[in-house]
Structures are given as structure tokens and as C-alpha cells.
Design an enzyme around this catalytic site. Structure first.
Site, mmCIF file in Angstrom:
data_model
loop_
_atom_site.group_PDB
_atom_site.id
_atom_site.type_symbol
_atom_site.label_atom_id
_atom_site.label_comp_id
_atom_site.label_asym_id
_atom_site.label_seq_id
_atom_site.Cartn_x
_atom_site.Cartn_y
_atom_site.Cartn_z
ATOM 1 N N PRO A 12 0.744 -1.300 -0.045
ATOM 2 C CA PRO A 12 -0.073 0.030 -0.057
ATOM 3 C C PRO A 12 0.773 1.242 0.082
ATOM 4 C CG PRO A 12 -0.093 -1.141 2.089
ATOM 5 C CD PRO A 12 0.395 -2.107 1.348
ATOM 6 N N ASN A 13 0.351 2.143 -0.745
ATOM 7 C CA ASN A 13 0.747 3.765 -0.874
ATOM 8 C C ASN A 13 2.031 3.654 -1.737
ATOM 9 O OD1 ASN A 13 -1.160 4.983 0.604
ATOM 10 N ND2 ASN A 13 -0.433 3.948 2.531
ATOM 11 N N ARG A 20 5.013 12.319 -3.317
ATOM 12 C CA ARG A 20 5.062 12.714 -1.806
ATOM 13 C C ARG A 20 6.106 12.222 -1.103
ATOM 14 N NH1 ARG A 20 -0.932 11.604 -0.604
ATOM 15 N NH2 ARG A 20 -1.922 12.972 -2.350
ATOM 16 N N TYR A 25 11.492 8.564 1.088
ATOM 17 C CA TYR A 25 11.480 7.724 0.010
ATOM 18 C C TYR A 25 12.113 7.840 -1.225
ATOM 19 C CZ TYR A 25 7.981 5.879 3.397
ATOM 20 O OH TYR A 25 7.254 5.343 4.645
ATOM 21 N N ASN A 76 8.248 -5.636 -0.995
ATOM 22 C CA ASN A 76 8.007 -4.540 -0.082
ATOM 23 C C ASN A 76 6.361 -4.417 0.172
ATOM 24 O OD1 ASN A 76 7.856 -2.055 1.167
ATOM 25 N ND2 ASN A 76 9.095 -0.946 -0.495
ATOM 26 N N ALA A 79 3.195 -0.763 4.619
ATOM 27 C CA ALA A 79 2.945 -0.840 6.296
ATOM 28 C C ALA A 79 2.325 -2.195 6.518
ATOM 29 C CB ALA A 79 1.723 0.197 6.359
ATOM 30 N N HIS A 82 4.318 -4.572 9.082
ATOM 31 C CA HIS A 82 4.223 -4.437 10.434
ATOM 32 C C HIS A 82 3.004 -4.944 11.114
ATOM 33 C CE1 HIS A 82 7.647 -2.153 9.490
ATOM 34 N NE2 HIS A 82 6.728 -1.204 8.641
ATOM 35 N N ASP A 89 1.382 -15.747 6.525
ATOM 36 C CA ASP A 89 0.993 -16.928 6.312
ATOM 37 C C ASP A 89 0.807 -17.430 4.869
ATOM 38 O OD1 ASP A 89 0.322 -17.493 9.050
ATOM 39 O OD2 ASP A 89 -1.903 -17.013 8.827
ATOM 40 N N GLU A 100 12.803 -9.519 1.491
ATOM 41 C CA GLU A 100 12.078 -8.529 2.058
ATOM 42 C C GLU A 100 12.707 -7.174 1.835
ATOM 43 O OE1 GLU A 100 11.137 -8.685 6.258
ATOM 44 O OE2 GLU A 100 10.316 -6.756 6.295
ATOM 45 N N HIS A 102 12.834 -2.737 1.935
ATOM 46 C CA HIS A 102 12.245 -1.529 2.257
ATOM 47 C C HIS A 102 13.214 -0.406 1.857
ATOM 48 C CE1 HIS A 102 9.317 -3.628 4.819
ATOM 49 N NE2 HIS A 102 10.472 -4.050 5.274
ATOM 50 N N SER A 104 13.228 2.733 2.901
ATOM 51 C CA SER A 104 13.819 3.348 4.027
ATOM 52 C C SER A 104 14.375 2.381 5.069
ATOM 53 C CB SER A 104 12.725 4.059 4.750
ATOM 54 O OG SER A 104 11.796 3.317 5.287
ATOM 55 N N ARG A 109 13.431 4.574 12.361
ATOM 56 C CA ARG A 109 12.183 4.997 12.211
ATOM 57 C C ARG A 109 11.330 4.774 13.598
ATOM 58 N NH1 ARG A 109 9.439 4.787 6.494
ATOM 59 N NH2 ARG A 109 8.313 6.378 7.230
ATOM 60 N N ARG A 113 7.668 0.624 13.353
ATOM 61 C CA ARG A 113 8.224 -0.079 12.087
ATOM 62 C C ARG A 113 9.143 -1.066 12.271
ATOM 63 N NH1 ARG A 113 5.550 3.472 8.235
ATOM 64 N NH2 ARG A 113 5.595 5.522 9.089
HETATM 65 O O1 CA2 Z 1 10.510 2.001 3.460
HETATM 66 C C1 CA2 Z 1 9.693 1.190 3.026
HETATM 67 O O2 CA2 Z 1 9.880 0.678 1.913
HETATM 68 C C2 CA2 Z 1 8.460 0.855 3.724
HETATM 69 O O3 CA2 Z 1 7.832 -0.478 3.392
HETATM 70 C C3 CA2 Z 1 7.537 2.044 3.124
HETATM 71 C C4 CA2 Z 1 6.190 1.903 3.981
HETATM 72 C C5 CA2 Z 1 6.280 2.038 5.429
HETATM 73 O O4 CA2 Z 1 4.917 1.989 5.995
HETATM 74 C C6 CA2 Z 1 7.044 0.949 5.902
HETATM 75 O O5 CA2 Z 1 7.325 1.222 6.966
HETATM 76 C C7 CA2 Z 1 8.525 0.882 5.043
HETATM 77 C C8 CA2 Z 1 5.073 3.103 3.301
HETATM 78 C C9 CA2 Z 1 4.995 3.272 1.850
HETATM 79 C C10 CA2 Z 1 4.361 4.507 1.475
HETATM 80 O O6 CA2 Z 1 4.947 5.282 0.592
HETATM 81 C C11 CA2 Z 1 4.608 6.408 0.257
HETATM 82 C C12 CA2 Z 1 5.280 6.925 -0.649
HETATM 83 C C13 CA2 Z 1 5.036 8.368 -0.937
HETATM 84 C C14 CA2 Z 1 4.401 9.020 -0.245
HETATM 85 C C15 CA2 Z 1 3.632 8.572 0.751
HETATM 86 C C16 CA2 Z 1 3.705 7.426 1.113
#
Ligand code: CA2
Length: 152
Positions: A12-13, A20, A25, A76, A79, A82, A89, A100, A102, A104, A109, A113
Site C-alpha cells: 500500500p501507498n 510525496r 522515500y 516490499n 505498512a 508491520h 501465512d 524483503e 524496504h 527506508s 524510524r 516499524r
Molecule cells: O521503507 C519502505 O519501503 C516501507 O515499506 C514503506 C512503507 C512504510 O509503511 C514501511 O514502514 C517502510 C510506506 C510506503 C508509503 O509510501 C509512500 C510514498 C510516498 C508518499 C507517501 C507514502
């Protein structure tokens, strides 16, 4: 001999990348990361199936399908990393190696996370290297799968 196929799955996201939060990121979009993966995969003799979904059930469905359609998964989970025992599963029953990734460094953080359900099913974790983490994961996957001429 057919190339090994790697499912590169994004949660997601991650579709918002480059739009953003560039300070966290980076400025690359998910399409840029897909392009990077395709370039590296071509050099490594891998085929890439690159996908993104904001929906936990969709990610679970794709992981289940990977048992038949992929030789490895680079994940990846965003969220859901976590929170999702459902994804854990599915990964446990996928029967293919999982790496896996990420963008970041999740350990620099927020405390929430620092725990990853995905890690319990992963051969390894790459975090904190931005988009390069995906190509590092493809290189690691190539080693896990073994030499091209010894693959089934
Ligand atoms: O660091 C990563 O790749 C994460 O998987 C990114 C997730 C975060 O919840 C993990 O803790 C670490 C969030 C992805 C959201 O990506 C965005 C990108 C641009 C703007 C807003 C969110």
C-alpha cells in the site's frame, strides 16, 4: 531454458512514490523502480513480474498464485509489513524464496516499524538503500536460485 521469474510485489501507498515524502522515500516513482528492476533482471537472466496493490487480500492472492507462476518473491509490503499475519501465512505456504525490501531504514524510524511479520518468512531483508534495494534483492535472488544452467 526459460528465465526464472521473480514476482516483485509492492504494498500500500507505494504507488505514491515520487509524488510525496521525497525526503523519506526518494524522488523516483514506482515506474522508475520497475524500469530499474527490468534492466537488472535482463542482465541477470531473470524475468520480472512487477505489481503493486493497496489491498491486503489482493497481495495474499498474488502470493498464493506465485507458487505456480514464480521462482521467487521480492516483497516490499509497505505498512502491511508491520501488521499482516495474513501476508505472513501466504508467504509461508508459497514455497519459493522470499526477500524483503524496504526503501527506508525501518530501524531508524518509529518503533512500530521495527517489527516485521514478513521477516519471519524471508531469507533476508534489505532496507535503507532506496530503490537500489530492489536490484540488490534481485542479485541475492540470483544467488539463491543458483546458476542458470543448473536450474530445473
Ligand atoms: O521503507 C519502505 O519501503 C516501507 O515499506 C514503506 C512503507 C512504510 O509503511 C514501511 O514502514 C517502510 C510506506 C510506503 C508509503 O509510501 C509512500 C510514498 C510516498 C508518499 C507517501 C507514502
Amino acid at each position: 531454458m526459460a528465465d526464472a521469474t521473480i514476482l516483485v510485489l509492492n504494498g500500500p501507498n507505494l504507488n505514491l512514490l515520487g509524488v510525496r515524502e521525497p525526503e523519506t522515500y526518494g524522488r523516483e516513482t514506482l515506474a522508475d523502480i520497475e524500469e530499474l528492476c527490468l534492466e537488472r533482471a535482463a542482465a541477470l537472466g531473470l524475468a520480472i513480474d512487477f505489481r503493486q496493490s493497496n489491498h491486503e487480500g489482493q497481495l495474499v492472492d498474488w502470493i498464493q498464485e506465485a507458487r505456480q507462476t514464480a521462482d521467487g518473491i521480492v516483497l516490499n509490503a509497505g505498512a502491511y509489513t508491520h501488521t499482516s499475519i495474513a501476508i505472513l501465512d501466504a508467504l509461508r505456504s508459497a514455497d519459493v524464496p522470499v526477500i524483503e525490501v524496504h526503501l527506508s531504514n525501518i530501524f531508524r524510524r518509529e518503533a512500530y516499524r521495527h517489527h516485521s511479520y514478513v521477516s519471519e518468512a524471508a531469507q533476508g531483508v534489505i532496507c535503507g538503500f532506496g530503490s537500489q534495494g530492489y536490484t540488490l534483492a534481485l542479485e541475492a535472488m540470483t544467488r539463491i536460485l543458483g546458476p542458470l544452467d543448473e536450474r530445473d
